[in-house]
Enzyme design. Structure first.
Site, PDB file in Angstrom:
ATOM      1  N   ARG A 184       0.945  -1.171   0.058  1.00 28.68           N
ATOM      2  CA  ARG A 184      -0.023  -0.034   0.065  1.00 28.68           C
ATOM      3  C   ARG A 184       0.855   1.291   0.039  1.00 28.68           C
ATOM      4  NH1 ARG A 184      -2.073  -4.169  -0.596  1.00 28.68           N
ATOM      5  NH2 ARG A 184      -4.434  -4.586  -0.082  1.00 28.68           N
ATOM      6  N   ARG A 227      -1.554   7.849  26.643  1.00 26.70           N
ATOM      7  CA  ARG A 227      -1.016   8.293  25.388  1.00 26.70           C
ATOM      8  C   ARG A 227       0.051   7.669  24.722  1.00 26.70           C
ATOM      9  NH1 ARG A 227       0.676  10.820  29.571  1.00 26.70           N
ATOM     10  NH2 ARG A 227       2.738  11.620  29.547  1.00 26.70           N
ATOM     11  N   LYS A 283      11.482   2.399  29.391  1.00 28.30           N
ATOM     12  CA  LYS A 283      10.730   2.850  28.081  1.00 28.30           C
ATOM     13  C   LYS A 283      11.386   2.035  26.747  1.00 28.30           C
ATOM     14  CE  LYS A 283       8.206   6.525  29.558  1.00 28.30           C
ATOM     15  NZ  LYS A 283       7.582   7.770  29.502  1.00 28.30           N
ATOM     16  N   ASP A 314      10.601  15.326  25.847  1.00 23.36           N
ATOM     17  CA  ASP A 314       9.678  16.311  26.524  1.00 23.36           C
ATOM     18  C   ASP A 314      10.257  17.360  27.317  1.00 23.36           C
ATOM     19  OD1 ASP A 314      11.105  14.968  28.666  1.00 23.36           O
ATOM     20  OD2 ASP A 314       9.675  14.317  29.653  1.00 23.36           O
ATOM     21  N   ASN A 315      11.419  17.995  26.699  1.00 21.18           N
ATOM     22  CA  ASN A 315      11.791  19.293  27.588  1.00 21.18           C
ATOM     23  C   ASN A 315      12.809  19.887  26.596  1.00 21.18           C
ATOM     24  OD1 ASN A 315      14.911  18.458  28.215  1.00 21.18           O
ATOM     25  ND2 ASN A 315      13.730  16.693  28.552  1.00 21.18           N
ATOM     26  N   CYS A 319      17.003  29.541  15.954  1.00 18.95           N
ATOM     27  CA  CYS A 319      16.430  30.735  15.431  1.00 18.95           C
ATOM     28  C   CYS A 319      15.115  31.117  15.866  1.00 18.95           C
ATOM     29  CB  CYS A 319      16.258  30.492  13.789  1.00 18.95           C
ATOM     30  SG  CYS A 319      17.899  30.198  12.968  1.00 18.95           S
ATOM     31  N   CYS A 326       3.886  18.491  29.844  1.00 22.88           N
ATOM     32  CA  CYS A 326       2.704  17.611  30.113  1.00 22.88           C
ATOM     33  C   CYS A 326       2.375  17.292  31.679  1.00 22.88           C
ATOM     34  CB  CYS A 326       2.955  16.298  29.149  1.00 22.88           C
ATOM     35  SG  CYS A 326       2.984  16.400  27.482  1.00 22.88           S
ATOM     36  N   CYS A 342      21.878  34.447  14.225  1.00 20.93           N
ATOM     37  CA  CYS A 342      21.450  33.075  15.102  1.00 20.93           C
ATOM     38  C   CYS A 342      22.637  32.428  15.876  1.00 20.93           C
ATOM     39  CB  CYS A 342      20.918  31.940  14.288  1.00 20.93           C
ATOM     40  SG  CYS A 342      20.645  30.485  15.318  1.00 20.93           S
ATOM     41  N   CYS A 382      23.101  28.215  14.092  1.00 20.77           N
ATOM     42  CA  CYS A 382      23.158  28.281  12.843  1.00 20.77           C
ATOM     43  C   CYS A 382      24.024  29.378  12.017  1.00 20.77           C
ATOM     44  CB  CYS A 382      21.915  27.845  12.171  1.00 20.77           C
ATOM     45  SG  CYS A 382      20.737  29.193  11.836  1.00 20.77           S
TER      46      CYS A 382
HETATM   47 ZN   LIG Z   1      19.389  29.070  13.795  1.00 20.24          ZN
END
Ligand SMILES: [Zn+2]
Length: 350
Positions: A12, A71, A86, A130-131, A174, A196, A253, A256
């Site tokens: 598929r 979740r 995990k 998560d951080n 940025c 969360c 920045c 970068c």
């Molecule tokens: Zn940047």
């Protein structure tokens, strides 16, 4: 070459013209590393493994808890009962879903010291963390190494994702470090304080964003960078508002532009020290905390929240936590720096 079983299994996807047989072959030969295997990470890993990426490395420092099951789609009740890491539980579940994928679950806390070892050699890095602290570290590593990475976050009913291609698109610095300027609108929607663990999260929000992230990863891994969105996509599954905005590179920045990789060099990371027999102290030097505001946020999710104007104290198993306005926190009840860092990120934010 694909064998007949693979042709059938991925039929598929092969029928989807922009991918086709060539795209599927490239996917089967591809590899990616995922940092964090919570709500976003489990959705993302599940989709990519079923899609037939060749190799997936998962890096996660946490254990499965009952509050994850709402979740985090790869885990089951027995994993929470056994407090399984995990990375271990996810590797098992993913192997069962597709034995043809090489899956490597690593129980590890991503730090400046091990970033090159854990992330090196992969052409794409995926964000399931998560951080803020971990994401900035991933950003600095990816930009310094010239490797694309996909940022994603979900909290409450809201989620956001952006694919960073060093040298071609804006990077996370940025977006979040720029002053009120071109990217002000974009950075304004990336709530850094809410997590969360304090604001809650709908599984649907993580599902949508994890799926968007998987689609972007498939474009990169199958050799279709032209199909990448190039925009910061955000959605709110409660108000049904979807948005995508163009984000510009900041010429000045830090990461970068000036190639100042302070998160990777460890300068911006909280310093962790052991104190006493069963306490870990985290020094967060970049930011002062409003203890009253923090107390209000924590009152719904932590026990015994109290402040005396000089410090804030609360309990969250296995620790009693003491927080100071200068961002310092002491975690009594653990000797494990990773536990303290995880609790800091979840309850105090970064
Ligand atoms: Zn940047």
């Amino acid at each position: 070459m694909m064998d007949p079983v693979q042709y059938e299994r991925y039929s598929r996807q092969i029928l989807f013209a922009p991918l086709g047989e060539e795209g599927q072959k490239r996917l089967l030969e591809s590899r990616a590393v995922l940092v964090g295997c919570g709500a976003l990470g489990t959705v993302l890993a599940g989709l990519l493994v079923r899609a037939g990426v060749g190799r997936l490395r998962l890096v996660d420092r946490d254990f499965v808890e009952f509050s994850n099951l709402q979740r985090q789609t790869l885990y089951e009740e027995a994993d929470a009962r056994d407090s399984l890491p995990k990375a271990v539980a996810a590797e098992r579940r993913l192997r069962a879903a597709n034995a043809g994928v090489e899956i490597e679950g690593l129980v590890a806390d991503l730090t400046p010291e091990n970033a090159a070892e854990l992330l090196g050699g992969f052409p794409v890095i995926l964000d399931g963390s998560d951080n803020f602290e971990t994401r900035m570290l991933v950003n600095d590593y990816a930009v310094s190494a010239g490797v694309p990475w996909i940022y994603a976050a979900a909290v409450g009913s809201y989620g956001v994702t952006f694919t960073v291609r060093p040298g071609q698109t804006a990077c996370l610095a940025c977006l979040v470090e720029s002053p009120e300027g071109g990217n002000g609108a974009a950075s304004g929607c990336l709530a850094r304080e809410e997590t969360c663990d304090t604001a809650g999260v709908l599984n649907a929000a993580a599902g949508v964003v994890g799926a968007l992230e998987a689609a972007e990863a498939m474009k990169l891994l199958s050799g279709h960078p032209e199909a990448l969105s190039g925009r910061l996509i955000s959605c709110d599954v409660w108000t049904s508002r979807f948005q995508s905005v163009q984000v510009a590179r900041e010429p000045g920045c830090r990461a970068c532009g000036r190639r100042d990789f302070r998160w990777l060099e460890g300068e911006a990371q909280p310093q962790v020290t052991m104190c006493g027999r069963d306490s870990v102290q985290i020094h967060e030097r970049r930011r002062r905390l409003d203890l009253e505001e923090l107390a209000q946020r924590l009152s719904a999710v932590a026990g015994g929240v109290r402040t005396n104007g000089f410090l804030l104290r609360f309990t969250v198993p296995p620790c009693e936590v003491t927080v100071f306005p200068d961002g310092r926190a002491v975690f009594k009840g653990t000797r494990d720096a990773a536990v303290a860092r995880s609790l800091y990120a979840r309850y105090i934010g970064a």
